[in-house]
Design a protein around this motif. Sequence first.
Motif, PDB file in Angstrom:
ATOM      1  N   SER A 152       2.017  -0.722  -6.363  1.00 17.15           N
ATOM      2  CA  SER A 152       1.071  -0.290  -5.330  1.00 17.15           C
ATOM      3  C   SER A 152       0.193   0.847  -5.843  1.00 17.15           C
ATOM      4  O   SER A 152      -1.029   0.854  -5.629  1.00 17.15           O
ATOM      5  CB  SER A 152       1.839   0.154  -4.086  1.00 17.15           C
ATOM      6  OG  SER A 152       0.951   0.699  -3.133  1.00 17.15           O
ATOM      7  N   ARG A 153       0.790   1.819  -6.532  1.00 21.03           N
ATOM      8  CA  ARG A 153      -0.002   2.919  -7.091  1.00 21.03           C
ATOM      9  C   ARG A 153      -0.998   2.398  -8.117  1.00 21.03           C
ATOM     10  O   ARG A 153      -2.154   2.848  -8.176  1.00 21.03           O
ATOM     11  CB  ARG A 153       0.923   3.963  -7.733  1.00 21.03           C
ATOM     12  CG  ARG A 153       1.822   4.685  -6.745  1.00 21.03           C
ATOM     13  CD  ARG A 153       2.422   5.940  -7.364  1.00 21.03           C
ATOM     14  NE  ARG A 153       3.204   5.658  -8.567  1.00 21.03           N
ATOM     15  CZ  ARG A 153       4.494   5.318  -8.558  1.00 21.03           C
ATOM     16  NH1 ARG A 153       5.137   5.206  -7.407  1.00 21.03           N
ATOM     17  NH2 ARG A 153       5.144   5.104  -9.682  1.00 21.03           N
TER      18      ARG A 153
ATOM     19  N   TYR B  66       5.872   2.640  -4.485  1.00 19.29           N
ATOM     20  CA  TYR B  66       6.070   1.512  -5.393  1.00 19.29           C
ATOM     21  C   TYR B  66       5.048   1.572  -6.529  1.00 19.29           C
ATOM     22  O   TYR B  66       3.852   1.790  -6.306  1.00 19.29           O
ATOM     23  CB  TYR B  66       5.936   0.183  -4.638  1.00 19.29           C
ATOM     24  CG  TYR B  66       7.028  -0.011  -3.617  1.00 19.29           C
ATOM     25  CD1 TYR B  66       8.264  -0.525  -3.978  1.00 19.29           C
ATOM     26  CD2 TYR B  66       6.830   0.346  -2.280  1.00 19.29           C
ATOM     27  CE1 TYR B  66       9.273  -0.685  -3.045  1.00 19.29           C
ATOM     28  CE2 TYR B  66       7.832   0.185  -1.336  1.00 19.29           C
ATOM     29  CZ  TYR B  66       9.054  -0.333  -1.729  1.00 19.29           C
ATOM     30  OH  TYR B  66      10.063  -0.482  -0.807  1.00 19.29           O
ATOM     31  N   THR B  67       5.538   1.363  -7.746  1.00 14.99           N
ATOM     32  CA  THR B  67       4.695   1.490  -8.930  1.00 14.99           C
ATOM     33  C   THR B  67       3.496   0.559  -8.877  1.00 14.99           C
ATOM     34  O   THR B  67       2.365   0.968  -9.159  1.00 14.99           O
ATOM     35  CB  THR B  67       5.515   1.203 -10.197  1.00 14.99           C
ATOM     36  OG1 THR B  67       6.649   2.066 -10.244  1.00 14.99           O
ATOM     37  CG2 THR B  67       4.678   1.416 -11.442  1.00 14.99           C
TER      38      THR B  67
ATOM     39  N   HIS C  63      -3.945   0.576  -6.186  1.00 18.69           N
ATOM     40  CA  HIS C  63      -4.858   1.366  -5.374  1.00 18.69           C
ATOM     41  C   HIS C  63      -5.389   2.614  -6.077  1.00 18.69           C
ATOM     42  O   HIS C  63      -6.373   3.207  -5.623  1.00 18.69           O
ATOM     43  CB  HIS C  63      -4.170   1.775  -4.064  1.00 18.69           C
ATOM     44  CG  HIS C  63      -3.811   0.588  -3.216  1.00 18.69           C
ATOM     45  ND1 HIS C  63      -4.738  -0.143  -2.527  1.00 18.69           N
ATOM     46  CD2 HIS C  63      -2.603  -0.004  -2.974  1.00 18.69           C
ATOM     47  CE1 HIS C  63      -4.133  -1.133  -1.872  1.00 18.69           C
ATOM     48  NE2 HIS C  63      -2.841  -1.065  -2.123  1.00 18.69           N
ATOM     49  N   GLU C  64      -4.735   3.021  -7.175  1.00 16.48           N
ATOM     50  CA  GLU C  64      -5.185   4.214  -7.887  1.00 16.48           C
ATOM     51  C   GLU C  64      -5.515   3.922  -9.349  1.00 16.48           C
ATOM     52  O   GLU C  64      -6.585   4.287  -9.838  1.00 16.48           O
ATOM     53  CB  GLU C  64      -4.101   5.303  -7.814  1.00 16.48           C
ATOM     54  CG  GLU C  64      -3.733   5.726  -6.393  1.00 16.48           C
ATOM     55  CD  GLU C  64      -2.533   6.662  -6.372  1.00 16.48           C
ATOM     56  OE1 GLU C  64      -2.261   7.310  -7.406  1.00 16.48           O
ATOM     57  OE2 GLU C  64      -1.858   6.752  -5.337  1.00 16.48           O
TER      58      GLU C  64
ATOM     59  N   SER D 230       0.819  -1.218   0.000  1.00 22.86           N
ATOM     60  CA  SER D 230       0.000   0.000   0.000  1.00 22.86           C
ATOM     61  C   SER D 230       0.850   1.263   0.000  1.00 22.86           C
ATOM     62  O   SER D 230       0.327   2.363   0.170  1.00 22.86           O
ATOM     63  CB  SER D 230      -0.940   0.003   1.214  1.00 22.86           C
ATOM     64  OG  SER D 230      -0.206  -0.118   2.421  1.00 22.86           O
ATOM     65  N   ASP D 231       2.150   1.107  -0.206  1.00 22.56           N
ATOM     66  CA  ASP D 231       3.074   2.239  -0.206  1.00 22.56           C
ATOM     67  C   ASP D 231       3.115   2.860  -1.602  1.00 22.56           C
ATOM     68  O   ASP D 231       3.539   2.213  -2.570  1.00 22.56           O
ATOM     69  CB  ASP D 231       4.472   1.752   0.189  1.00 22.56           C
ATOM     70  CG  ASP D 231       5.452   2.903   0.363  1.00 22.56           C
ATOM     71  OD1 ASP D 231       5.158   4.023  -0.089  1.00 22.56           O
ATOM     72  OD2 ASP D 231       6.532   2.673   0.950  1.00 22.56           O
ATOM     73  N   PRO D 232       2.675   4.120  -1.757  1.00 24.82           N
ATOM     74  CA  PRO D 232       2.644   4.747  -3.085  1.00 24.82           C
ATOM     75  C   PRO D 232       4.026   4.962  -3.691  1.00 24.82           C
ATOM     76  O   PRO D 232       4.130   5.356  -4.857  1.00 24.82           O
ATOM     77  CB  PRO D 232       1.938   6.086  -2.825  1.00 24.82           C
ATOM     78  CG  PRO D 232       2.137   6.349  -1.369  1.00 24.82           C
ATOM     79  CD  PRO D 232       2.156   5.012  -0.706  1.00 24.82           C
TER      80      PRO D 232
END
Length: 357
Positions: free
Chosen positions: A231-232, A228-229, A235-236, A224-226
């Motif tokens: 993860s983005r 990291y690609t 979540h986005e 969930s750490d933005p």
Amino acid sequence: MGPHPAVAAIRLAVRRVLHDVLTEHQTTTPSTTPSTPSAPGTPSAPGPDTATRPHPLVLVACSGGADSMALASALAFEARKLDVRAGGITVDHGLQAGSAQRAREVADRMTALGLDPVEAVAVTVGRDGGPEAAARDARYAALDAAAEHHGATAVLLGHTRDDQAETVLLGLARGSGIRSLSGMAAVSGTGRRYRRPFLELDRQTVRKACVAQELAVWDDPHNSDPAYTRSRLRHEGLPALEKALGKGVVEALARTAQLSRDDADALDAWAADAEGSVRDETGRLECAKLFGLPPAVRRRVLRRAVIAEGAPAGSLFARHIEEIDRLITGWRGQGAINLPGRVEALRQGGRLVIRQG
């Protein structure tokens, strides 16, 4: 009363893979025939219908997250009903405080499920290719070593359909061609080692299976750490696509992966056959003959040649191959092209020379 539908789904997915592993094992592993005791002084005779094969060992790669804990539980359940030994490996990347303790806890959970052998392996993550790629390389190296050490026939990975969709989008963003769009294969690795039973299951189903079985899971904060690609994207990016295009984006991307894989496999086979026809008697690539190949096939021949000289496949992108291709299709006296892995490509006397620089 039967199991929860999500639990039934993950077990069925694993059962299918284990049946494949058993079938392949039976066709590739020689059987041993115990002998029947004979009278003293006479050779022992083979007993009737007693030919046996050692039961294959299947390992699960488990981080402690929902996907891999669900996979571990399904493997433990299904292996008891088949002639399969089941074990587990967890990899400690050492990237977070308390990671060693967490790896021990994951190992204990796998042991409690009935898996044996179980091993927690610590690795050192390098820097090549960025943090995500470096962690992946270290993880697979550890899994390969563990499989060799324990004599495992297969290693199960918990990637889901959602992971597949993310992989396709990442490949599309890199512009790396149809092979990147093909995502992750259900079976991959040396000797068909890696198996991904959950590629046709969504992440929500897998999580429901964990809840239904009251499995303790660990949610990696990196997921969930933005910074990291992936993860983005998770979540986005994907939620934005589903909002704009409607539900079904994940399924469509996963379907695209399979179709792209079929096409890429066919082109790779064509390139492998064509490679010998474009080399001279000394084994060097002839530019005129390369020019005569369809572009998709020619680029694959070039990629194969560069990797054969030591370029890391994961660091070789479409832009690298395009630069080499221009030595054939747009020759204007260009100099040598520097490639990953200290490999260089240059044109000399109508030949394409690919070598260590």
